[in-house]
Design a protein around this motif. Sequence first.
Motif, mmCIF file in Angstrom:
data_model
loop_
_atom_site.group_PDB
_atom_site.id
_atom_site.type_symbol
_atom_site.label_atom_id
_atom_site.label_comp_id
_atom_site.label_asym_id
_atom_site.label_seq_id
_atom_site.Cartn_x
_atom_site.Cartn_y
_atom_site.Cartn_z
ATOM 1 N N ARG A 47 0.828 -1.214 0.000
ATOM 2 C CA ARG A 47 0.000 0.000 0.000
ATOM 3 C C ARG A 47 0.861 1.262 0.000
ATOM 4 O O ARG A 47 0.453 2.294 -0.510
ATOM 5 C CB ARG A 47 -0.952 -0.018 1.195
ATOM 6 C CG ARG A 47 -2.030 -1.112 1.064
ATOM 7 C CD ARG A 47 -2.780 -1.321 2.362
ATOM 8 N NE ARG A 47 -3.416 -0.090 2.814
ATOM 9 C CZ ARG A 47 -4.583 0.346 2.359
ATOM 10 N NH1 ARG A 47 -5.235 -0.355 1.459
ATOM 11 N NH2 ARG A 47 -5.090 1.469 2.804
ATOM 12 N N LEU A 52 -1.335 4.401 -1.082
ATOM 13 C CA LEU A 52 -2.517 4.410 -0.222
ATOM 14 C C LEU A 52 -2.129 4.609 1.238
ATOM 15 O O LEU A 52 -2.981 4.878 2.082
ATOM 16 C CB LEU A 52 -3.294 3.099 -0.382
ATOM 17 C CG LEU A 52 -3.874 2.866 -1.777
ATOM 18 C CD1 LEU A 52 -4.466 1.467 -1.895
ATOM 19 C CD2 LEU A 52 -4.927 3.905 -2.102
ATOM 20 N N PHE A 81 -7.145 -5.939 -5.380
ATOM 21 C CA PHE A 81 -7.349 -6.106 -3.946
ATOM 22 C C PHE A 81 -7.808 -7.521 -3.614
ATOM 23 O O PHE A 81 -8.443 -8.182 -4.429
ATOM 24 C CB PHE A 81 -8.418 -5.134 -3.453
ATOM 25 C CG PHE A 81 -8.020 -3.689 -3.549
ATOM 26 C CD1 PHE A 81 -7.539 -3.020 -2.446
ATOM 27 C CD2 PHE A 81 -8.128 -3.004 -4.749
ATOM 28 C CE1 PHE A 81 -7.177 -1.692 -2.524
ATOM 29 C CE2 PHE A 81 -7.768 -1.670 -4.836
ATOM 30 C CZ PHE A 81 -7.288 -1.014 -3.716
ATOM 31 N N SER A 83 -10.144 -8.237 -1.637
ATOM 32 C CA SER A 83 -11.608 -8.242 -1.607
ATOM 33 C C SER A 83 -12.182 -7.879 -2.971
ATOM 34 O O SER A 83 -13.370 -7.638 -3.081
ATOM 35 C CB SER A 83 -12.075 -7.229 -0.582
ATOM 36 O OG SER A 83 -11.499 -5.978 -0.888
ATOM 37 N N ALA A 85 -12.771 -5.381 -4.497
ATOM 38 C CA ALA A 85 -13.110 -3.954 -4.504
ATOM 39 C C ALA A 85 -13.720 -3.511 -5.825
ATOM 40 O O ALA A 85 -13.417 -2.456 -6.352
ATOM 41 C CB ALA A 85 -11.875 -3.103 -4.182
ATOM 42 N N LEU A 86 -14.614 -4.334 -6.358
ATOM 43 C CA LEU A 86 -15.317 -3.930 -7.579
ATOM 44 C C LEU A 86 -16.382 -2.896 -7.210
ATOM 45 O O LEU A 86 -16.837 -2.845 -6.073
ATOM 46 C CB LEU A 86 -15.973 -5.149 -8.232
ATOM 47 C CG LEU A 86 -14.997 -6.232 -8.669
ATOM 48 C CD1 LEU A 86 -15.739 -7.426 -9.240
ATOM 49 C CD2 LEU A 86 -14.014 -5.682 -9.694
ATOM 50 N N TYR A 87 -16.760 -2.077 -8.189
ATOM 51 C CA TYR A 87 -17.836 -1.117 -7.949
ATOM 52 C C TYR A 87 -19.156 -1.874 -8.043
ATOM 53 O O TYR A 87 -19.541 -2.322 -9.126
ATOM 54 C CB TYR A 87 -17.782 0.010 -8.976
ATOM 55 C CG TYR A 87 -16.407 0.650 -9.095
ATOM 56 C CD1 TYR A 87 -15.786 1.200 -7.975
ATOM 57 C CD2 TYR A 87 -15.731 0.679 -10.301
ATOM 58 C CE1 TYR A 87 -14.525 1.771 -8.065
ATOM 59 C CE2 TYR A 87 -14.468 1.253 -10.406
ATOM 60 C CZ TYR A 87 -13.874 1.792 -9.276
ATOM 61 O OH TYR A 87 -12.637 2.355 -9.368
ATOM 62 N N PRO A 88 -19.848 -2.041 -6.910
ATOM 63 C CA PRO A 88 -20.980 -2.974 -6.881
ATOM 64 C C PRO A 88 -22.139 -2.575 -7.789
ATOM 65 O O PRO A 88 -22.892 -3.430 -8.237
ATOM 66 C CB PRO A 88 -21.435 -2.953 -5.415
ATOM 67 C CG PRO A 88 -20.541 -2.032 -4.687
ATOM 68 C CD PRO A 88 -19.596 -1.390 -5.634
ATOM 69 N N HIS A 89 -22.273 -1.278 -8.061
ATOM 70 C CA HIS A 89 -23.449 -0.819 -8.791
ATOM 71 C C HIS A 89 -23.191 -0.730 -10.291
ATOM 72 O O HIS A 89 -24.037 -0.263 -11.035
ATOM 73 C CB HIS A 89 -23.882 0.541 -8.264
ATOM 74 C CG HIS A 89 -22.775 1.563 -8.313
ATOM 75 N ND1 HIS A 89 -21.609 1.413 -7.607
ATOM 76 C CD2 HIS A 89 -22.657 2.715 -8.986
ATOM 77 C CE1 HIS A 89 -20.821 2.448 -7.839
ATOM 78 N NE2 HIS A 89 -21.436 3.250 -8.678
ATOM 79 N N ASN A 95 -17.276 -1.341 -14.770
ATOM 80 C CA ASN A 95 -16.174 -1.477 -13.825
ATOM 81 C C ASN A 95 -14.837 -1.293 -14.530
ATOM 82 O O ASN A 95 -13.948 -0.615 -14.032
ATOM 83 C CB ASN A 95 -16.214 -2.858 -13.171
ATOM 84 C CG ASN A 95 -16.863 -2.826 -11.801
ATOM 85 O OD1 ASN A 95 -16.247 -2.396 -10.834
ATOM 86 N ND2 ASN A 95 -18.108 -3.253 -11.739
ATOM 87 N N PHE A 98 -14.529 2.489 -15.975
ATOM 88 C CA PHE A 98 -14.839 3.631 -15.107
ATOM 89 C C PHE A 98 -13.693 4.647 -15.013
ATOM 90 O O PHE A 98 -13.869 5.835 -15.284
ATOM 91 C CB PHE A 98 -15.210 3.117 -13.711
ATOM 92 C CG PHE A 98 -15.583 4.186 -12.737
ATOM 93 C CD1 PHE A 98 -16.636 5.037 -13.004
ATOM 94 C CD2 PHE A 98 -14.881 4.338 -11.545
ATOM 95 C CE1 PHE A 98 -16.997 6.021 -12.085
ATOM 96 C CE2 PHE A 98 -15.230 5.323 -10.635
ATOM 97 C CZ PHE A 98 -16.281 6.158 -10.907
ATOM 98 N N GLY A 99 -12.515 4.149 -14.667
ATOM 99 C CA GLY A 99 -11.385 5.061 -14.490
ATOM 100 C C GLY A 99 -11.080 5.848 -15.753
ATOM 101 O O GLY A 99 -10.859 7.063 -15.717
ATOM 102 N N ARG A 130 -23.459 -7.631 -13.174
ATOM 103 C CA ARG A 130 -22.953 -6.876 -12.043
ATOM 104 C C ARG A 130 -22.139 -7.808 -11.145
ATOM 105 O O ARG A 130 -22.343 -9.016 -11.179
ATOM 106 C CB ARG A 130 -24.119 -6.308 -11.231
ATOM 107 C CG ARG A 130 -24.619 -5.012 -11.769
ATOM 108 C CD ARG A 130 -26.027 -4.744 -11.317
ATOM 109 N NE ARG A 130 -26.696 -3.989 -12.347
ATOM 110 C CZ ARG A 130 -26.529 -2.679 -12.522
ATOM 111 N NH1 ARG A 130 -25.753 -2.002 -11.705
ATOM 112 N NH2 ARG A 130 -27.125 -2.053 -13.494
ATOM 113 N N ARG A 146 -9.634 -4.794 -14.547
ATOM 114 C CA ARG A 146 -9.650 -3.363 -14.256
ATOM 115 C C ARG A 146 -8.216 -2.829 -14.156
ATOM 116 O O ARG A 146 -7.941 -1.695 -14.535
ATOM 117 C CB ARG A 146 -10.404 -3.127 -12.950
ATOM 118 C CG ARG A 146 -10.757 -1.691 -12.726
ATOM 119 C CD ARG A 146 -11.700 -1.539 -11.573
ATOM 120 N NE ARG A 146 -11.144 -2.093 -10.353
ATOM 121 C CZ ARG A 146 -11.780 -2.094 -9.186
ATOM 122 N NH1 ARG A 146 -12.993 -1.610 -9.096
ATOM 123 N NH2 ARG A 146 -11.225 -2.610 -8.116
#
Lengths: 361, 286
Positions: A47, A52, A81, A83, A85-89, A95, A98-99, A130, A146
């Motif tokens: 990190r 981060l 990550f 987890s 860390a995907l964008y859930p919506h 996904n 997005f960036g 999704r 991503r």
Amino acid sequence: MAAVTLTNVVKRFGVFEIVHGANIDIADGEFVVFVGPSGCGKSTLLRMIAGLEDISGGKIAIGGKVMNDVEAADRGIAMVFQSYALYPHMTVEQNLSFGLRMNGNPKADTERRVKRAAEILCIDELMQRRPKQLSGGQRQRVAIGRAIVREPQVFLFDEPLSNLDAELRVQMRVEISRLHKELGVTMIYVTHDQTEAMTLADRIVVLKAGNVEQIGAPLDLYDDPANRFVAGFIGSPKMNFIGAKVVETSNSAIIIELVNHGGARLRKPLRDAFPAIGAEIVLGVRPEHFFEAGEGDCDIPIKADVTEHLGSVSYVYANAGPEELIVEREASRQRAGSDHFTVSIKAERSLLFDKSGARIR
Amino acid sequence: MRTQNATAYRFLTPYLLIFAIFWIWPIISSFLISFQATRTVPWRFAPAFNWGRLIGDPAFYNALKNTLLILVIQVPVMISLAIVMAVLLNSPLLKARGLYRFAFFAPVVVGEVAYSAVFRLMFSLDFGIVNKLLESVGLAKIDWFSNVTPAMALIMIAVTWRWAGYNAIIILAGLQSIPEDVYEAATLDRVSKLKQFFHITLPLLKPVIVFCAVLSIIGTMQLFTEPFLITERGGPGGGTETLGLLLYRQGFRSLNFGYASAVAYTMAGLAIAITLVQLWLTREPK
Ligand SMILES: Nc1ncnc2c1ncn2[C@@H]1O[C@H](COP(=O)(O)OP(=O)(O)OP(=O)(O)O)[C@@H](O)[C@H]1O
Ligand SMILES: [Mg+2]
């Protein structure tokens, strides 16, 4: 693509120093794995490279440029990550893009990159789903996708496979390896699983409680660990550590007595340091480095408690005296019955450590 | 299993009985009453009496207009404010978070009469702190209680003051359920904090925001306390009379229960209809 250099990197959370001056040189295009037990500071290091976490001391450079004061967004890295860390919506496609969309990347280029990432990871079919509608392995792919879409100079992975089941883990491991070959980009991968480290890495960084214990190629760490910790951490099942005492020294070798194994003696040639007579030391022998009686330099009788048959090999858990030994044997049905047998240790297939865990060569 | 259920229901009987008598029966009964002429005893069944009057009653349309006006202005303003408050509460830079959380929640537990009295004082024409402040920055004082527009504004300010913090606490819970690493991923994706808010935080908060909006719509449809206590029974001249007040006036001043029931059912029906439209507008895309 870029090299990553850590110079005396220190991390403090309040008064607690978590990383104590790490020096790591990662070459351009290299696949480096940070490995170590839970809480040793692997994620923290990663990190810090990502930006981060603040760097409390020392320097981190990417592509020759010191990054201490560069925003995470501008470091040219992408991170996967644990987890996901995907964008859930957002759908998979959203996904991935997005960036780029948020940064006004030309639409055609965004589409091209998303398409390419989807092809590399075989997720074309999933683009309109999704995250909730994906399996763990598929989510992991999207998370990697991503990162690919960003076309970063450095990929960072923080235990990306730990939420997957064993079979999928092996499969994804292979895919990440393939990805590295295909992209040729510097990758830094964090795991506490030594098998993952061994199979993926060009070089492994072994960490313990915020210290770098050793850096080296997987087989170098396996053959020539710098200390007892690395020796025990690399290799599965773990290396056996057998208590011993120095009984004789000469100018090129020592003779040790395995105190828990009926006074069996082993002559071990040495190069550098010569412990004093009577010193307590530890002999390290990997389960796969026991030989048939008489074939090695020192025979010890053992009594099998439990035998695990894996098919290709069997692991014998022997409680010889107060020390549990794990011995790898050729799988064989006949042997399954007999509990008592003798194994042999070869001097060149064993390692010596002093009481503090440092290697004696 | 059967006998277990039976036992459970036996234990529930006292509650269910009371629930039926004091909850279900009034709902049914008021529905029936809304079809009766209740101005004279004995009441008699006259289906068009109240509902017919409702359709042509200017007082009803006035109350409806006021209620909806408050609804469409106050609810969005309050929810927006609550979101901002929640985001500030969630900021890692904030010190004494517990104190703020309590302060935001406090208006809900303050007695309504006390709160209304304080608002009347604060907004009083000659002595109120609000007008003093306006004057101190060179603005004209406002007669909050004698003109319709300021009076409506006052109602909205008061309701917002009372409920914004409450909604902020609910939204805060929603904010805290968004995992930190999603924001970290967005940061690494080079997405600015502002864009993160609009493209990640708001969409992920949508269910919570919809929940708050539905609660607020239902609450505002029944708005009573503020126009009753602060602007003195819907003053000036019915300018802030809401459906809740109309119901009260008809039911408990004129004792015209039939008409009051019709108003009550209209309020409930509107609340349900608006909520359904809202849920439909904000449904998850399939
Ligand atoms: N924000 C923080 N504040 C204080 N201490 C922290 C913080 N984050 C991590 N630590 C501490 O730093 C140490 C290293 O944490 P880190 O997450 O890097 O471990 P890790 O090697 O990744 O472990 P794991 O394999 O469990 O993920 C731990 O002892 C942890 O308690
Ligand atoms: Mg970690």
